[in-house]
Scaffold this motif. Sequence first.
Motif, PDB file in Angstrom:
ATOM      1  N   GLN A   1     -34.134 -23.805  21.986  1.00 35.16           N
ATOM      2  CA  GLN A   1     -35.166 -23.791  23.018  1.00 35.16           C
ATOM      3  C   GLN A   1     -34.818 -24.834  24.087  1.00 35.16           C
ATOM      4  O   GLN A   1     -34.429 -25.957  23.766  1.00 35.16           O
ATOM      5  CB  GLN A   1     -36.530 -24.131  22.397  1.00 35.16           C
ATOM      6  N   VAL A   2     -34.940 -24.446  25.342  1.00 40.50           N
ATOM      7  CA  VAL A   2     -34.675 -25.331  26.465  1.00 40.50           C
ATOM      8  C   VAL A   2     -35.858 -25.261  27.412  1.00 40.50           C
ATOM      9  O   VAL A   2     -36.284 -24.173  27.804  1.00 40.50           O
ATOM     10  CB  VAL A   2     -33.387 -24.930  27.207  1.00 40.50           C
ATOM     11  N   GLN A   3     -36.384 -26.419  27.759  1.00 38.07           N
ATOM     12  CA  GLN A   3     -37.445 -26.488  28.772  1.00 38.07           C
ATOM     13  C   GLN A   3     -36.865 -27.120  30.030  1.00 38.07           C
ATOM     14  O   GLN A   3     -36.145 -28.120  29.959  1.00 38.07           O
ATOM     15  CB  GLN A   3     -38.626 -27.296  28.249  1.00 38.07           C
ATOM     16  N   LEU A   4     -37.215 -26.548  31.170  1.00 37.22           N
ATOM     17  CA  LEU A   4     -36.638 -26.962  32.441  1.00 37.22           C
ATOM     18  C   LEU A   4     -37.736 -27.367  33.416  1.00 37.22           C
ATOM     19  O   LEU A   4     -38.737 -26.649  33.554  1.00 37.22           O
ATOM     20  CB  LEU A   4     -35.822 -25.815  33.039  1.00 37.22           C
ATOM     21  N   VAL A   5     -37.513 -28.492  34.107  1.00 35.95           N
ATOM     22  CA  VAL A   5     -38.476 -28.972  35.089  1.00 35.95           C
ATOM     23  C   VAL A   5     -37.728 -29.339  36.365  1.00 35.95           C
ATOM     24  O   VAL A   5     -36.892 -30.251  36.361  1.00 35.95           O
ATOM     25  CB  VAL A   5     -39.261 -30.190  34.572  1.00 35.95           C
ATOM     26  N   GLU A   6     -38.041 -28.623  37.451  1.00 33.10           N
ATOM     27  CA  GLU A   6     -37.409 -28.894  38.741  1.00 33.10           C
ATOM     28  C   GLU A   6     -38.186 -29.956  39.501  1.00 33.10           C
ATOM     29  O   GLU A   6     -39.407 -30.097  39.342  1.00 33.10           O
ATOM     30  CB  GLU A   6     -37.343 -27.634  39.604  1.00 33.10           C
ATOM     31  N   SER A   7     -37.477 -30.661  40.376  1.00 34.07           N
ATOM     32  CA  SER A   7     -38.103 -31.628  41.276  1.00 34.07           C
ATOM     33  C   SER A   7     -37.230 -31.773  42.511  1.00 34.07           C
ATOM     34  O   SER A   7     -36.079 -31.316  42.529  1.00 34.07           O
ATOM     35  CB  SER A   7     -38.290 -32.975  40.589  1.00 34.07           C
ATOM     36  N   GLY A   8     -37.799 -32.416  43.536  1.00 33.29           N
ATOM     37  CA  GLY A   8     -37.015 -32.712  44.731  1.00 33.29           C
ATOM     38  C   GLY A   8     -37.283 -31.816  45.921  1.00 33.29           C
ATOM     39  O   GLY A   8     -36.728 -32.029  47.000  1.00 33.29           O
ATOM     40  N   TYR A  94     -37.498 -22.593  44.654  1.00 30.81           N
ATOM     41  CA  TYR A  94     -36.207 -22.670  43.981  1.00 30.81           C
ATOM     42  C   TYR A  94     -36.425 -22.885  42.482  1.00 30.81           C
ATOM     43  O   TYR A  94     -37.197 -23.767  42.081  1.00 30.81           O
ATOM     44  CB  TYR A  94     -35.371 -23.804  44.563  1.00 30.81           C
ATOM     45  N   TYR A  95     -35.724 -22.081  41.695  1.00 31.26           N
ATOM     46  CA  TYR A  95     -35.840 -22.123  40.243  1.00 31.26           C
ATOM     47  C   TYR A  95     -34.488 -22.457  39.615  1.00 31.26           C
ATOM     48  O   TYR A  95     -33.460 -21.904  40.035  1.00 31.26           O
ATOM     49  CB  TYR A  95     -36.267 -20.767  39.692  1.00 31.26           C
ATOM     50  N   CYS A  96     -34.495 -23.312  38.622  1.00 32.09           N
ATOM     51  CA  CYS A  96     -33.292 -23.466  37.812  1.00 32.09           C
ATOM     52  C   CYS A  96     -33.480 -22.656  36.533  1.00 32.09           C
ATOM     53  O   CYS A  96     -34.612 -22.389  36.101  1.00 32.09           O
ATOM     54  CB  CYS A  96     -32.987 -24.925  37.502  1.00 32.09           C
ATOM     55  N   ALA A  97     -32.361 -22.269  35.961  1.00 30.20           N
ATOM     56  CA  ALA A  97     -32.405 -21.425  34.779  1.00 30.20           C
ATOM     57  C   ALA A  97     -31.186 -21.679  33.909  1.00 30.20           C
ATOM     58  O   ALA A  97     -30.110 -22.025  34.420  1.00 30.20           O
ATOM     59  CB  ALA A  97     -32.468 -19.955  35.188  1.00 30.20           C
ATOM     60  N   ALA A  98     -31.350 -21.475  32.619  1.00 35.73           N
ATOM     61  CA  ALA A  98     -30.265 -21.642  31.646  1.00 35.73           C
ATOM     62  C   ALA A  98     -29.824 -20.285  31.150  1.00 35.73           C
ATOM     63  O   ALA A  98     -30.663 -19.494  30.676  1.00 35.73           O
ATOM     64  CB  ALA A  98     -30.724 -22.518  30.484  1.00 35.73           C
ATOM     65  N   GLY A  99     -28.540 -20.004  31.254  1.00 34.36           N
ATOM     66  CA  GLY A  99     -28.035 -18.704  30.819  1.00 34.36           C
ATOM     67  C   GLY A  99     -26.629 -18.521  31.323  1.00 34.36           C
ATOM     68  O   GLY A  99     -25.776 -19.379  31.090  1.00 34.36           O
ATOM     69  N   ASP A 108     -32.026 -17.077  29.955  1.00 33.01           N
ATOM     70  CA  ASP A 108     -33.024 -17.100  28.895  1.00 33.01           C
ATOM     71  C   ASP A 108     -34.195 -18.022  29.190  1.00 33.01           C
ATOM     72  O   ASP A 108     -35.304 -17.796  28.703  1.00 33.01           O
ATOM     73  CB  ASP A 108     -32.377 -17.561  27.588  1.00 33.01           C
ATOM     74  N   TYR A 109     -33.951 -19.088  29.941  1.00 30.28           N
ATOM     75  CA  TYR A 109     -34.980 -20.096  30.176  1.00 30.28           C
ATOM     76  C   TYR A 109     -35.076 -20.390  31.666  1.00 30.28           C
ATOM     77  O   TYR A 109     -34.052 -20.473  32.355  1.00 30.28           O
ATOM     78  CB  TYR A 109     -34.656 -21.384  29.410  1.00 30.28           C
ATOM     79  N   TRP A 110     -36.322 -20.592  32.121  1.00 27.37           N
ATOM     80  CA  TRP A 110     -36.595 -20.809  33.539  1.00 27.37           C
ATOM     81  C   TRP A 110     -37.534 -21.987  33.729  1.00 27.37           C
ATOM     82  O   TRP A 110     -38.430 -22.218  32.911  1.00 27.37           O
ATOM     83  CB  TRP A 110     -37.248 -19.570  34.159  1.00 27.37           C
ATOM     84  N   GLY A 111     -37.317 -22.698  34.835  1.00 34.63           N
ATOM     85  CA  GLY A 111     -38.268 -23.717  35.225  1.00 34.63           C
ATOM     86  C   GLY A 111     -39.424 -23.105  35.986  1.00 34.63           C
ATOM     87  O   GLY A 111     -39.451 -21.894  36.243  1.00 34.63           O
ATOM     88  N   GLN A 112     -40.364 -23.952  36.386  1.00 33.50           N
ATOM     89  CA  GLN A 112     -41.568 -23.474  37.071  1.00 33.50           C
ATOM     90  C   GLN A 112     -41.359 -23.322  38.577  1.00 33.50           C
ATOM     91  O   GLN A 112     -42.176 -22.713  39.263  1.00 33.50           O
ATOM     92  CB  GLN A 112     -42.739 -24.434  36.805  1.00 33.50           C
ATOM     93  N   GLY A 113     -40.277 -23.881  39.082  1.00 30.21           N
ATOM     94  CA  GLY A 113     -39.959 -23.755  40.493  1.00 30.21           C
ATOM     95  C   GLY A 113     -40.403 -24.943  41.322  1.00 30.21           C
ATOM     96  O   GLY A 113     -41.357 -25.640  40.971  1.00 30.21           O
TER      97      GLY A 113
END
Length: 120
Positions: A1-8, A94-99, A108-113
């Motif tokens: 499981q990967v949780q992603l949080v964008e900032s900036g 803008y979204y980051c994602a793992a895959g 498979d995993y996405w941040g909230q943007g």
Amino acid sequence: QVQLVESGGGLVQAGGSLRLSCAASGRTFSSYAMGWFRQAPGKEREFVTVISWSGGSTYSADSVKGRFTISRDNAKNTVYLQMNTLKPEDTAVYYCAAGQGTREEGYDYWGQGTQVTVSS
């Protein structure tokens, strides 16, 4: 499981720069390629750029080549998107994602943007 949080994200004038960060939790972060996607108002989400798990390989959409740079620091579980020479058409969430790959289905995993707004 990967949780992603964008900032900036934020508001910037055309020609300016921003650096987005994506912080990941989970011990498997370094095993994933990481991508950035974006979604402008009224448009479908689109691929921006991707970096391999090691950071040794990157690929970007033609629309951002030469202006955006993706990088990662596996020791910090963070991926970055340096955006230079921004244009109003870069305005999007803008979204980051793992895959892997350039298609949403590969992730498979996405941040909230995070919102990026470029004023003319």
